[in-house]
Design an enzyme around this catalytic site. Sequence first.
Site, short mmCIF file in Angstrom:
data_model
loop_
_atom_site.label_atom_id
_atom_site.label_comp_id
_atom_site.label_asym_id
_atom_site.label_seq_id
_atom_site.Cartn_x
_atom_site.Cartn_y
_atom_site.Cartn_z
N GLU A 299 0.88 -1.17 0.00
CA GLU A 299 0.00 0.00 0.00
C GLU A 299 0.92 1.21 0.00
O GLU A 299 1.84 1.29 0.82
CB GLU A 299 -0.88 0.03 1.26
CG GLU A 299 -1.83 1.23 1.21
CD GLU A 299 -2.57 1.51 2.51
OE1 GLU A 299 -2.20 0.95 3.56
OE2 GLU A 299 -3.53 2.31 2.48
N ARG B 60 5.76 -12.81 9.41
CA ARG B 60 6.45 -11.59 9.04
C ARG B 60 7.81 -11.53 9.73
O ARG B 60 8.03 -12.15 10.76
CB ARG B 60 5.60 -10.37 9.37
CG ARG B 60 5.21 -10.24 10.83
CD ARG B 60 4.25 -9.08 11.02
NE ARG B 60 4.81 -7.85 10.51
CZ ARG B 60 4.09 -6.81 10.07
NH1 ARG B 60 2.78 -6.87 10.10
NH2 ARG B 60 4.67 -5.72 9.63
N LYS C 236 4.71 0.88 9.84
CA LYS C 236 4.80 2.15 9.12
C LYS C 236 4.28 3.31 9.96
O LYS C 236 4.81 4.40 9.92
CB LYS C 236 4.01 2.04 7.80
CG LYS C 236 4.79 1.28 6.74
CD LYS C 236 4.15 1.38 5.37
CE LYS C 236 3.10 0.29 5.19
NZ LYS C 236 2.63 0.20 3.79
#
Length: 569
Positions: A36, A262, A272
């Site tokens: 994104e 992850r 983020k």
Amino acid sequence: MSDDAPAGLDFIRQIIADDNASGKHDGRVVTRFPPEPNGFLHIGHAKSVCLNFGVAEENNGRCFLRFDDTNPLKEDQDFVDAIEADVRWLGYDWEDRLTHASDYYEDLYNCAVQLIEAGKAYVDSQTPDEIRATRGTLTEPGQNSPHRERPAAESLDLFQRMRAGEFADGELVLRAKINMASPNINLRDPIIFRIRHAAHQRTGDKWCIYPMYDFAHTISDALEGITHSLCTLEFEDHRPLYDWILDQLTLPHRPRQIEFSRLNVAYMITSKRRLAELIDIGQVGGWDDPRMPTIAGLRRRGYPAAALRDFCSRVGVTKKDHLIEMALLETCVRENLNEDAPRAMAVLDPVKLVLTNYPADQVEMMTAANHPQRGELGEREVPFGRELWIERDDFMEDPPKKFFRLKPGGEVRLRNAYIIRCDEVVKGEDGNVTELRCTYDADTRSGLPGASRKVKGTIHWVSAAHAVSAPVRLYDRLFTVPRPDMDKSGRDFKDFLNPESLQEMPAAKLEPVLGDAAAGAVYQFERTGYFVADSQDSQPGAPVFNRVVTLRDTWAKLEQAALQELGNA
RNA sequence: UGGGGUGUAGCCAAGUGGUAAGGCAACGGGUUUUGAUCCCGUCAUUCGCAGGUUCGAUUCCUGCCACCCCAGCCA
């Protein structure tokens, strides 16, 4: 990428190998990396990039770079540009497969219509608060919306008018009709389209309704013919929704979602939102600050792309929660840099050394190898004179046993030059050493027969008359604890910031060649570490250096062990 | 106390019925004008725990425990 003996395939590559063997997708392998564009890519994304592009490469398949741009409020073209640059820098090529979820907005709209017509989706008029209140909890089922049984024709009309802009943000929403009592909250009539009167970075004002992640992502995968849709573990319980969407629609292809854990690296954060916060509060200079775990930050720090790829490959792919030690990352960086980085001498924290028996006006050019193991990298001349700078750490007035460097009355070799003896220590008012007065042994110049005389230590130096001054920045971990974002006592990750993550060395003295270092060039400053000429702040003839990583330091380890010993006594 | 996952050395990670790969770290030793590099060696009688099946289990079964994720009109 790695020449090491292949240790069995990871579970994803195994699934792909099995699919290839069974002919499931006629041998095709199509993957995608779907960021994104609401921030910079970080080291966790690097793992995903390497996995998705790597797996495609290994199977003669294809990998898409697809921007998951379904939320115009958070996304930005600058992030799109940065992400493209980062993926390219990592060494991957998407060729003509650069796509966006927004490329499919019309298809997504049509899929929604298909769902409504099939009685599988409805327009809900509840307020956001009502929707939240009726969703239920982890242990209690939700309640059906009063509009759940709204006739398809009515939902269709409302949905068309949502698109036409007749309603305000939040007034209406399109929901999938699944099961409000499902133990999986993602299946409790998830919202698939919402109203957002906001300009999108690519589609401008064309749309005022935007699809939600699950809907957009699933259908984008199907439209692109993705065979293996690889994502992280937190999407595991979205898979039933992913599959539900595929079940309801007539799509050209059926992708399969597979989840892996992850990447977590000790002393780093990969959120983020939190990284953006560090920028906002001025803790770091930006997304590309050399202390950031972003691809841009690591690049500016001097980490080679190949080292990052190697790291991702060594970390492996599993479904286990893990915490990778920084040592592994640093080993990958050192291994890569050791190969190619030319060596040079630089004194970070200088103290003056005077050779009392060396002629004041004499200058000799010493020959130094650019790489001890790779003669083909050539040699250079380093000026030598009566006054030198040496590292403050390389002298101790009252050293412990096994200190091989300079001490009163002791001998040490000046790398690529002479053996010297320390005769006198000059101190300032404050008791700090200001100058070391030494004598050199003229027979021991490097290359001369007398040079074979053995002394325990070798230290680096820079001629005071020829030294180049340049700012040097030493970087350390940004946090003081391995998991700043997982504190059990509820403390904020910012409470664990390392106040010493950046140390500037304003007085560093470099040998002349380093004055011409090109931005981005990496050198090994012998005995101290690898340093890169900063890509932003260096000017032609006036480099600014960032420490990439220290050299492995056995002495420092011994010192630390000794300190520990003292502490325990 | 709902659902979904995961548990192999300090950190990663293979192995998945036949008696524990590899890497990082650590520790010893050798080479070395970088205490770097390089080289050699050591490092799990044991696979979260407890039972069971089996000639034999890390691998199969049962129970338990621990940890992670999920209640955005974020992705």
